[in-house]
Each structure stands twice: as C-alpha cells, then as structure tokens.
Scaffold this motif. Structure first.
Motif, mmCIF file in Angstrom:
data_model
loop_
_atom_site.group_PDB
_atom_site.id
_atom_site.type_symbol
_atom_site.label_atom_id
_atom_site.label_comp_id
_atom_site.label_asym_id
_atom_site.label_seq_id
_atom_site.Cartn_x
_atom_site.Cartn_y
_atom_site.Cartn_z
ATOM 1 N N GLN A 77 0.824 -1.203 0.000
ATOM 2 C CA GLN A 77 0.000 0.000 0.000
ATOM 3 C C GLN A 77 0.862 1.258 0.000
ATOM 4 O OE1 GLN A 77 -2.301 -0.893 3.518
ATOM 5 N NE2 GLN A 77 -4.117 -1.432 2.318
ATOM 6 N N ASP A 81 -7.069 1.787 -4.224
ATOM 7 C CA ASP A 81 -8.037 0.692 -4.185
ATOM 8 C C ASP A 81 -8.984 0.856 -3.006
ATOM 9 O OD1 ASP A 81 -6.738 -0.385 -1.847
ATOM 10 O OD2 ASP A 81 -5.216 -1.229 -3.183
ATOM 11 N N GLN A 82 -9.965 -0.069 -2.913
ATOM 12 C CA GLN A 82 -11.002 0.048 -1.904
ATOM 13 C C GLN A 82 -10.449 -0.114 -0.486
ATOM 14 O OE1 GLN A 82 -14.243 0.922 -2.524
ATOM 15 N NE2 GLN A 82 -14.335 1.124 -0.293
ATOM 16 N N SER A 83 -9.443 -0.987 -0.309
ATOM 17 C CA SER A 83 -8.894 -1.184 1.037
ATOM 18 C C SER A 83 -8.234 0.084 1.559
ATOM 19 C CB SER A 83 -7.884 -2.342 1.019
ATOM 20 O OG SER A 83 -6.752 -2.027 0.217
ATOM 21 N N ASP A 96 -11.043 2.448 2.527
ATOM 22 C CA ASP A 96 -11.617 2.076 3.822
ATOM 23 C C ASP A 96 -10.731 2.541 4.970
ATOM 24 O OD1 ASP A 96 -13.698 0.895 2.480
ATOM 25 O OD2 ASP A 96 -12.892 -1.142 2.617
ATOM 26 N N SER A 97 -9.395 2.416 4.796
ATOM 27 C CA SER A 97 -8.466 2.866 5.840
ATOM 28 C C SER A 97 -8.575 4.370 6.052
ATOM 29 C CB SER A 97 -7.028 2.490 5.462
ATOM 30 O OG SER A 97 -6.870 1.083 5.407
#
Length: 342
Positions: free
Chosen positions: A49, A80-82, A85-86
């Motif tokens: 990431q 990205d989606q992760s 979300d973070s």
C-alpha cells in the motif's frame, strides 16, 4: 401627526429586528492541513500500500455536519477500496471541525484538502505541502538490490597495540602496549580525516639520564593528541584497507613523581609525534540501514574488526626521548558507509 411618527418608528424597529443575516462563515479544521496529512501518513500501511501511495496526490472531500463532525464523502487518487476504507476509518478519529455558520446558525458544509504522499524523489504538488528529501524506511534487501557502496562516511576506531621502541629510546624502554582512538570520516570515496588520540605504557630496561633518582625501573607512560589523514586504498563489501598519516603533540613520562602532590622526581619529554600506518577493517556484521534516503543516497551502520600496524617517530627535544617505535594491533570499528543508487 404624532400617530404617523409613532407608526414609522415602530415599522423601522420591526425591519431592524427581522432583517435577515446572510453572513456565511466556512468550516474550519481543528489543525493545519500538514497535521491532517500526517494523521493519514500514520496509518499502519502495508509495504504494498505504501508503495502504491508513494508520490501520489490525494484529494479528500468531507461533509462537516452541524456539530463539526467530519465524514469522508469522496476521494481522488486512492489506489483501491482497502486504502479508501483505511482513510474512512482514520477520518473517524479526527477531532471535530468548527462547523460552518449561516446567519449565526450552524449548518452542514463541504470541506476539501489536497496533499501528496512522500516518495524517494521530490513530489510536485499544487498544495502547500511539498516534501523534499523526505525520510522513508529502507530494508537490507533493498539496500543490496538497488544501492552500491560509495565511501566510508564515518568511523569510530578503538585499537589495542603491541609496541616496541627502536634506537635510543629502545635502550631505555621495554616493549609495551598502547590504546588508540580515531574519530573521523571521509569526504569523498578515497580521502578523509580524523581526530586521533592515544596512551602508551612501557616498562624500563634502565632509568633515563635525567632521572634524579638513578636506578628506578618504574613504568614509563606516554600520551598524544592530534589528527590524521586517511586514504582508502582498497574497498570491498567486507573489507577496507587504508593508509594513514598522523601528526600530534605528545608527552613521555620518563620518570614518575616521588610524591603525587610534588614535582620532585618527575621527568617528562614533550614534542612532536608523527606516524604512518596501515589499517584493515574487516566487517563482520550486516549493514543496518539508517532510516532515511537523501538525494538518492542512503547510509548504513556496521561493525568491523581492525587490524593495524605501522611506525611512529617522535621529536621530543631530547635524544633519549627522540626516536621511533613500531606497533601492531587489533581493535573494533563502529562505522557508517554511504551508498548511492546503482
């Protein structure tokens, strides 16, 4: 007429009380944009990431409700989606904003910020946050893969030596031991300098002629402080061979005081100390990268065993104290090398 004047006064008062206040004051963040960016940098990102975010410009759009709580509503530049979300979870721990006001009443509003994630190179951004030479972590594996050793940036050497005097001093002094310390580093791949200091201890074969109490065979000691010029002859991944030239001020205690509080019986020779010797530092530890990259360079610490040997000559203003001695020794080095990109 009085009734008309009273009516006009009442009407003006009514308009004043019921005039609409259209003043708008936007929402204000709890601290600077820089600290808001640092809030997101502190998320425990994975290596993948962080690599995806490095150098990436990010824009975040918040809904600020009537009490000032921020809600992340939209974003740009997140890979990205992760990661999104973070960011949303981290937004929940932000302090409350000062909410916007419309006519003195708190209202919902939109607030946006833009910043860039730090990268190895300089990051161009339209926001006021620019990162130059930003410190980032680096692994041993990445050091070995992407960087090549440039030069020995800093060294701290401790050496224990065996020494033996030659010529006239050798007729008075027995073999002895010495302890040397060098604190320095190189300013380019081959040349450097250091502060040098040392102490020496010798037994006596006979007393010096200046000794007011002939026949004393107590130990003789010496001390010197000065500097050296260091030239690296050969550098490999494991070893570093250097030749060094010393210039220092030294003193030899040829005879000790009879009483520590009195000068009686004390014989000391002082003068110029010179020397030339070779030093081979054999690295036995792995390089431990320091936490930063600056202008495509990185530094790393290491430990090494020193093997040293050479010749020193002293001009002590007295023929009994003036002369040479050779020495060989072993010691420890704490070093730091500079690396550059391949």
């Amino acid at each position: 007429m009085k009734k008309l004047i009273a009516f006009l006064v009442f009407f003006c008062s009514f308009l004043t009380v019921h005039a609409q206040d259209t003043t708008y004051v936007p929402a204000e963040p709890p601290f600077s944009v820089t600290r808001m960016a640092l809030h997101y940098y502190s998320i425990k990102w994975t290596d993948e990431q962080w690599k995806a975010l490095a150098g990436q410009e990010v824009e975040l759009v918040y809904l600020i409700d009537k009490v000032g709580e921020p809600f992340l509503q939209a974003s740009r530049g997140l890979p990205d989606q992760s990661v999104q979300d973070s960011f949303s979870i981290a937004t929940g721990s932000l302090p409350y904003f000062t909410p916007a006001r419309q006519g003195g009443v708190f209202v919902e509003s939109i607030y946006s910020i833009r910043f860039s994630f730090p990268a190895y190179q300089r990051v161009a951004s339209r926001d006021s946050i620019l990162f130059f030479n930003y410190f980032v972590p680096i692994s041993r594996e990445e050091l070995a893969e992407k960087y090549v050793k440039d030069y020995n940036a800093v060294f701290l050497d401790f050496n224990l030596n065996f020494l033996n005097h030659l010529g006239t001093p050798g007729s008075y002094l027995k073999s002895g031991v010495g302890f040397d310390v060098y604190i320095g580093g190189n300013w380019n791949p081959h040349w450097g300098a250091a502060l040098a200091m040392g102490v020496e201890f010798n037994g006596k074969q006979r007393s010096f002629p200046d000794d007011p109490i002939p026949g004393r065979l107590d130990a003789a000691s010496g001390v010197w402080v000065g500097g050296l010029v260091n030239h690296d002859l050969k550098m490999t991944d494991r070893g570093l061979l250097s030749v060094r030239g010393e210039l220092a001020y030294g003193a030899l205690n040829a005879a000790n005081r009879i009483d520590p509080d009195l000068e009686e019986g004390w014989v000391q020779y002082r003068g110029l100390h010179t020397g030339v010797h070779f030093n081979f530092a054999w690295r036995f530890s792995r390089f431990s990268p320091n936490p930063g990259i600056i202008d495509e360079h990185v530094t790393a610490r290491y430990s090494a065993v020193n093997f040293t040997g050479g010749l020193r000559y002293r001009y002590y203003g007295n023929k009994e104290g003036t002369g040479a001695h050779f020495f060989i020794g072993v010691g420890y080095r704490l070093g730091r090398d500079d690396f550059r990109r391949r």
